[in-house]
Enzyme design. Structure first.
Site, PDB file in Angstrom:
ATOM      1  N   GLY A 164       0.763  -1.236   0.000  1.00  0.00           N
ATOM      2  CA  GLY A 164       0.000   0.000   0.000  1.00  0.00           C
ATOM      3  C   GLY A 164       0.793   1.284   0.000  1.00  0.00           C
ATOM      4  O   GLY A 164       0.212   2.366   0.035  1.00  0.00           O
ATOM      5  N   TRP A 177       2.576   2.789  -2.352  1.00  0.00           N
ATOM      6  CA  TRP A 177       2.349   3.662  -3.515  1.00  0.00           C
ATOM      7  C   TRP A 177       0.979   4.327  -3.417  1.00  0.00           C
ATOM      8  O   TRP A 177       0.819   5.490  -3.782  1.00  0.00           O
ATOM      9  CB  TRP A 177       2.476   2.865  -4.817  1.00  0.00           C
ATOM     10  CG  TRP A 177       3.894   2.743  -5.287  1.00  0.00           C
ATOM     11  CD1 TRP A 177       5.015   2.688  -4.503  1.00  0.00           C
ATOM     12  CD2 TRP A 177       4.348   2.670  -6.638  1.00  0.00           C
ATOM     13  NE1 TRP A 177       6.139   2.576  -5.293  1.00  0.00           N
ATOM     14  CE2 TRP A 177       5.755   2.564  -6.600  1.00  0.00           C
ATOM     15  CE3 TRP A 177       3.701   2.660  -7.860  1.00  0.00           C
ATOM     16  CZ2 TRP A 177       6.532   2.472  -7.755  1.00  0.00           C
ATOM     17  CZ3 TRP A 177       4.467   2.561  -9.023  1.00  0.00           C
ATOM     18  CH2 TRP A 177       5.866   2.472  -8.965  1.00  0.00           C
ATOM     19  N   ASP A 218      -4.702  -5.601  -6.146  1.00  0.00           N
ATOM     20  CA  ASP A 218      -3.592  -6.534  -5.947  1.00  0.00           C
ATOM     21  C   ASP A 218      -4.142  -7.930  -5.709  1.00  0.00           C
ATOM     22  O   ASP A 218      -5.260  -8.098  -5.208  1.00  0.00           O
ATOM     23  CB  ASP A 218      -2.715  -6.116  -4.761  1.00  0.00           C
ATOM     24  CG  ASP A 218      -1.316  -6.711  -4.850  1.00  0.00           C
ATOM     25  OD1 ASP A 218      -0.370  -5.955  -5.136  1.00  0.00           O
ATOM     26  OD2 ASP A 218      -1.156  -7.935  -4.653  1.00  0.00           O
ATOM     27  N   ASP A 221      -6.609 -11.128  -9.181  1.00  0.00           N
ATOM     28  CA  ASP A 221      -5.541 -11.257 -10.170  1.00  0.00           C
ATOM     29  C   ASP A 221      -5.870 -10.385 -11.379  1.00  0.00           C
ATOM     30  O   ASP A 221      -6.861 -10.617 -12.077  1.00  0.00           O
ATOM     31  CB  ASP A 221      -5.411 -12.722 -10.589  1.00  0.00           C
ATOM     32  CG  ASP A 221      -4.204 -12.986 -11.481  1.00  0.00           C
ATOM     33  OD1 ASP A 221      -3.642 -12.023 -12.050  1.00  0.00           O
ATOM     34  OD2 ASP A 221      -3.827 -14.168 -11.613  1.00  0.00           O
ATOM     35  N   ASP A 243       3.262  -1.284 -10.125  1.00  0.00           N
ATOM     36  CA  ASP A 243       4.448  -1.847  -9.484  1.00  0.00           C
ATOM     37  C   ASP A 243       4.314  -3.370  -9.431  1.00  0.00           C
ATOM     38  O   ASP A 243       4.906  -4.027  -8.579  1.00  0.00           O
ATOM     39  CB  ASP A 243       4.605  -1.258  -8.078  1.00  0.00           C
ATOM     40  CG  ASP A 243       6.030  -1.389  -7.544  1.00  0.00           C
ATOM     41  OD1 ASP A 243       6.976  -1.382  -8.354  1.00  0.00           O
ATOM     42  OD2 ASP A 243       6.204  -1.493  -6.315  1.00  0.00           O
ATOM     43  N   LYS A 297       6.737  -0.736 -13.637  1.00  0.00           N
ATOM     44  CA  LYS A 297       7.980  -1.464 -13.345  1.00  0.00           C
ATOM     45  C   LYS A 297       8.126  -2.628 -14.310  1.00  0.00           C
ATOM     46  O   LYS A 297       7.180  -3.397 -14.522  1.00  0.00           O
ATOM     47  CB  LYS A 297       7.968  -2.004 -11.913  1.00  0.00           C
ATOM     48  CG  LYS A 297       9.177  -2.892 -11.596  1.00  0.00           C
ATOM     49  CD  LYS A 297       9.284  -3.185 -10.121  1.00  0.00           C
ATOM     50  CE  LYS A 297       8.231  -4.149  -9.634  1.00  0.00           C
ATOM     51  NZ  LYS A 297       8.353  -4.396  -8.183  1.00  0.00           N
TER      52      LYS A 297
END
EC number: 2.1.1.166
Length: 207
Positions: free
Chosen positions: A60, A62, A80, A96, A121, A161
């Site tokens: 959490g 970010w 997430d 997912d 991320d 990322k």
């Protein structure tokens, strides 16, 4: 069970890590907050009142950074596979991102709201095989870019990322087509040994 030398070394590095110490003192859930802070300070993606989507949000940090930057007038949606302890002001979906029903739930929560910034991320479950992990990372990056293409408003921002390696340049070149500027960044809080880099897209061109 005895700790291995590797696990002891990791724990020692973690305890002495200045970003871990700063995260504790500044109220962030993990050191990763400082990666986003550095990126956003440089490229000025988030501002008061914006709508932000945070993919791969757990634990959490970010989302915490995004909340502080968009303020009470903004909105933060987080997703997430792992659970996320409640964060006031963050609308969280557990699931997912690769599964259509989960994506549909996120889109339902957005309710057609144009998104100012998409953050990702996300990282794959690590196999320890570099080529496999890197390919999975690029795939997650592709999914994030596809989502951004459907939901970002013109002029919006994108942070993702990915791991460097085979397919990285192709992914970078594809992402660059969608933004007025695309930067490859490695924040100071990223560990030197990590293959991770962040692509920062500024000024989404629109679909």
């Amino acid at each position: 069970m005895k700790r291995t030398k590797t696990s002891k070394a990791w724990m020692q590095e973690h305890v002495n890590d200045p970003y871990v110490q700063r995260a504790k003192s500044e109220g962030y859930r993990s050191r990763a907050a400082f990666k986003l802070i550095e990126l956003d300070d440089r490229d000025r993606l988030m501002r008061s009142g914006m709508v932000v989507v945070d993919l791969g949000a757990a634990p959490g940090s970010w989302s915490q950074v995004a909340l502080r930057r968009v303020g009470r007038e903004g909105r933060v949606f987080a997703l997430d596979l792992l659970p996320l302890d409640p964060l006031g002001g963050v609308e969280f979906i557990q699931g997912d991102f690769q599964e259509e029903p989960v994506l549909a739930e996120l889109e339902s929560r957005l309710g057609g709201l144009p998104v100012d910034v998409v953050l990702s991320d996300m990282a794959p479950n690590m196999s320890g095989i570099d080529t496999t992990d890197q390919a999975r990372s690029i795939y997650l990056g592709e999914l994030a870019l596809e989502f951004a293409g459907h939901h970002l408003k013109p002029g919006g921002g994108f942070v993702v990322k990915v791991f460097q390696g085979q397919g990285f340049m192709e992914y970078r070149n594809e992402a660059a087509k969608h933004f007025h500027a695309l930067h490859v960044r490695k924040p100071k809080a990223s560990r030197d040994r990590s293959a991770e880099v962040y692509l920062v897209g500024v000024g989404y061109r629109g679909s």
